[in-house]
Each structure stands twice: as structure tokens, then as C-alpha cells.
Design a protein around this motif. Structure first.
Motif, short mmCIF file in Angstrom:
data_model
loop_
_atom_site.label_atom_id
_atom_site.label_comp_id
_atom_site.label_asym_id
_atom_site.label_seq_id
_atom_site.Cartn_x
_atom_site.Cartn_y
_atom_site.Cartn_z
N ARG A 1 0.83 -1.20 0.00
CA ARG A 1 0.00 0.00 0.00
C ARG A 1 0.87 1.25 0.00
O ARG A 1 0.52 2.27 -0.64
N SER A 2 2.01 1.22 0.68
CA SER A 2 2.89 2.39 0.74
C SER A 2 3.40 2.77 -0.65
O SER A 2 3.62 3.96 -0.93
N ARG A 3 3.54 1.80 -1.51
CA ARG A 3 4.07 2.07 -2.85
C ARG A 3 3.05 2.74 -3.76
O ARG A 3 3.39 3.17 -4.87
N GLN A 4 1.81 2.83 -3.29
CA GLN A 4 0.80 3.57 -4.05
C GLN A 4 0.85 5.07 -3.74
O GLN A 4 0.22 5.86 -4.43
N GLU A 5 1.59 5.44 -2.71
CA GLU A 5 1.75 6.85 -2.34
C GLU A 5 3.04 7.36 -2.97
O GLU A 5 4.13 7.11 -2.48
N ARG A 6 2.91 8.05 -4.09
CA ARG A 6 4.09 8.43 -4.88
C ARG A 6 4.37 9.93 -4.77
O ARG A 6 3.50 10.72 -4.46
N GLY A 7 5.61 10.25 -5.06
CA GLY A 7 6.00 11.65 -5.12
C GLY A 7 6.11 12.30 -3.75
O GLY A 7 5.90 11.68 -2.71
N GLU A 8 6.45 13.58 -3.77
CA GLU A 8 6.64 14.32 -2.52
C GLU A 8 5.33 14.49 -1.77
O GLU A 8 5.30 14.47 -0.54
N ALA A 9 4.23 14.63 -2.52
CA ALA A 9 2.94 14.81 -1.86
C ALA A 9 2.55 13.57 -1.06
O ALA A 9 1.90 13.67 -0.01
N ARG B 1 4.64 11.51 0.38
CA ARG B 1 5.73 11.10 1.28
C ARG B 1 5.27 10.86 2.73
O ARG B 1 5.62 9.82 3.31
N PRO B 2 4.51 11.78 3.34
CA PRO B 2 4.12 11.54 4.74
C PRO B 2 3.31 10.25 4.92
O PRO B 2 3.58 9.48 5.86
N GLU B 3 2.34 10.02 4.04
CA GLU B 3 1.52 8.81 4.15
C GLU B 3 2.35 7.57 3.84
O GLU B 3 2.18 6.52 4.48
N ARG B 4 3.25 7.69 2.87
CA ARG B 4 4.11 6.56 2.53
C ARG B 4 4.98 6.15 3.72
O ARG B 4 5.09 4.96 4.05
N GLU B 5 5.57 7.13 4.37
CA GLU B 5 6.42 6.83 5.52
C GLU B 5 5.61 6.27 6.69
O GLU B 5 6.07 5.38 7.42
N ARG B 6 4.38 6.78 6.87
CA ARG B 6 3.53 6.24 7.94
C ARG B 6 3.24 4.76 7.70
O ARG B 6 3.33 3.93 8.62
N LEU B 7 2.89 4.43 6.47
CA LEU B 7 2.58 3.03 6.14
C LEU B 7 3.81 2.15 6.29
O LEU B 7 3.73 1.01 6.78
N LEU B 8 4.97 2.67 5.89
CA LEU B 8 6.21 1.90 6.03
C LEU B 8 6.55 1.65 7.49
O LEU B 8 6.99 0.55 7.86
N ARG B 9 6.33 2.64 8.33
CA ARG B 9 6.61 2.47 9.76
C ARG B 9 5.64 1.46 10.38
O ARG B 9 6.02 0.69 11.26
N GLU B 10 4.39 1.48 9.92
CA GLU B 10 3.45 0.48 10.41
C GLU B 10 3.88 -0.93 9.98
O GLU B 10 3.82 -1.88 10.77
#
Length: 240
Positions: A125-133, A135-144
Motif C-alpha cells: 500500500r505504501s508504494r501507491q503513495e508516490r512523489g513528494e505529496a 511522502r508523509p503517508e508513505r512513511e507512515r505506512l512503512l513504519r506500520e
């Protein structure tokens, strides 16, 4: 038995027999009929039929166990690309705490298979959050994902799947040192399929009886010459 044996190669054909058997179970009015049909369809990649079978199992009277529906439902949702729904299903399973689960001694928060699957789904799911916009959601998902993989390793420190997943997570987080460490752990614990296959081939070649017994579906000839308790005359007749 047919479901368990239908994993790969020619033995996958046994899944058709399993489907037929579970249809008979369903005809007898049992919810585990459609539930186990869903398991067959998940193995075969027939995800739409798996979803329909799970719906039938859920609406059965009495319904299929909710923990089974959540697990297989999450797998189907993940295969269909509904990652948020799959995350919700796996999370609900891990957090499930009911009178029935306590009575049965079930605690899915300690099941490393569920924890690993949730970690993997969060990573995808984190890989669906692309680009700088994104980034915050991508990092949250990765930390989870990191957290769930870490919990899986608390119960199975040698889980190659968890170490591989963490290597992916740390790579995407830009932490190459920790990613390299996890890749080393994965290389240490992953099965050596080549060595295993060579050992199996050598053992089966050396022992025809064991070779026969190791087939996915084994049929024994009870009338063979020398069979236990077979009358001697019948054995001699069979040998002619």
C-alpha cells in the motif's frame, strides 16, 4: 486432504476434487463447505469465486467462524488489489478479542503469519503513495509495516519472510545499513531449495517404497503378492 495436496505441478489437479467434496459439504447445510471452497479458489487464483464463496459462508446459518472469514477475506481483497480493505481485515483479525476466541484460546496478535501478511500489505500500500505529496503517508505506512514485521519476529525470530519484508521497508525508507542487515538475516534463514530438492531426489531414488509413499496422492495395492494378511493362495494367484 485433496486441498492440502493440491499445491503444485500435477497435484494441483486435486483441487478440482476438493472443490467437488466441499460442494457436497455445502449441500449438507454446513458453512465450512463454502468457506473451504474459498480456500480452493484462493489457491487457484480464482479470486472472484473466492469472494462469492466467502459471502455465502458469512450469510450461512450458522455462519462460518469470523476469524476464518477475515483471514481468507483479507487474502482475496489483497489479490484483488483492495489493499485498504485487506489491511482492515488483517487488523481486525489481530485485534479480535471475543468470548469465543478466549474460550478457544485464540490470540491472533501472536500469529506471525497474520502479522507478516499485514506487514506485506502495508508495504504494498505504501508504494501507491508516490512523489513528494505522498511522502508523509508513505512513511507512515512503512513504519506500520516495520512494526508488524518486528512483532512477527518476536514470535518467530527466524522468519525469512519478515526479514525480507523489513529489508524492503528499510530500502524504501532510505536506511540502507538496516536494509543490508535484514538481507543478511534473510539469506541465513531462507530455505535452501536446491539442497532440499537434491536430497529428496536421492532418497526417493534409493528407496522405491518410500518413493511411492511420498507421492502427493498414494494408492496402495492391497492385493499385491505378499500383502499383509492376504491368503497365501491368493498371493500366488495374483503373482501369476
Amino acid at each position: 486432504g485433496l486441498l492440502r495436496k493440491g499445491d503444485e505441478g500435477s497435484s494441483r489437479g486435486e483441487l478440482r476434487g476438493a472443490e467437488a467434496a466441499f460442494l457436497q459439504v455445502e449441500a449438507l447445510g454446513r458453512a465450512d463447505g463454502p468457506l473451504n471452497r474459498a480456500r480452493v479458489y484462493v489457491k487457484e487464483g480464482r479470486v472472484d469465486e473466492a469472494a462469492a464463496a466467502l459471502t455465502a459462508a458469512t450469510h450461512h446459518d450458522p455462519p462460518a467462524p469470523p476469524w476464518s472469514v477475515l483471514w481468507f477475506g483479507g487474502l482475496v481483497q489483497s489479490q484483488n488489489g483492495y489493499l485498504d480493505e485487506a489491511i482492515d481485515s488483517f487488523t481486525a483479525l489481530i485485534e479480535m478479542d471475543t468470548e469465543e476466541t478466549r474460550a478457544r484460546g485464540f490470540d491472533f496478535s501472536q500469529d506471525w503469519r497474520v502479522l507478516n501478511e499485514l506487514g506485506r500489505t502495508l508495504f504494498e500500500r505504501s508504494r501507491q503513495e508516490r512523489g513528494e505529496a505522498g511522502r508523509p503517508e508513505r512513511e507512515r505506512l512503512l513504519r506500520e509495516a516495520e512494526g508488524y514485521y518486528g512483532r512477527a519476529l518476536e514470535f518467530d525470530p527466524e522468519s525469512a519472510e519478515a526479514h525480507y519484508g523489513l529489508a524492503q521497508v528499510y530500502t524504501d525508507l532510505g536506511d540502507e545499513d538496516r536494509a543490508a542487515e535484514q538481507r543478511e538475516h534473510h539469506a541465513r534463514y531462507k530455505p535452501d531449495d536446491n539442497a532440499r530438492d537434491r536430497a529428496i531426489v536421492a532418497a526417493r531414488r534409493a528407496d522405491p517404497a518410500a518413493d511411492h509413499a511420498a507421492e502427493a496422492i498414494v494408492i496402495y495395492d492391497l492385493q499385491r503378492p505378499g500383502a499383509f494378511e492376504l491368503p497365501a493362495d491368493a498371493a500366488r494367484e495374483e503373482g501369476r
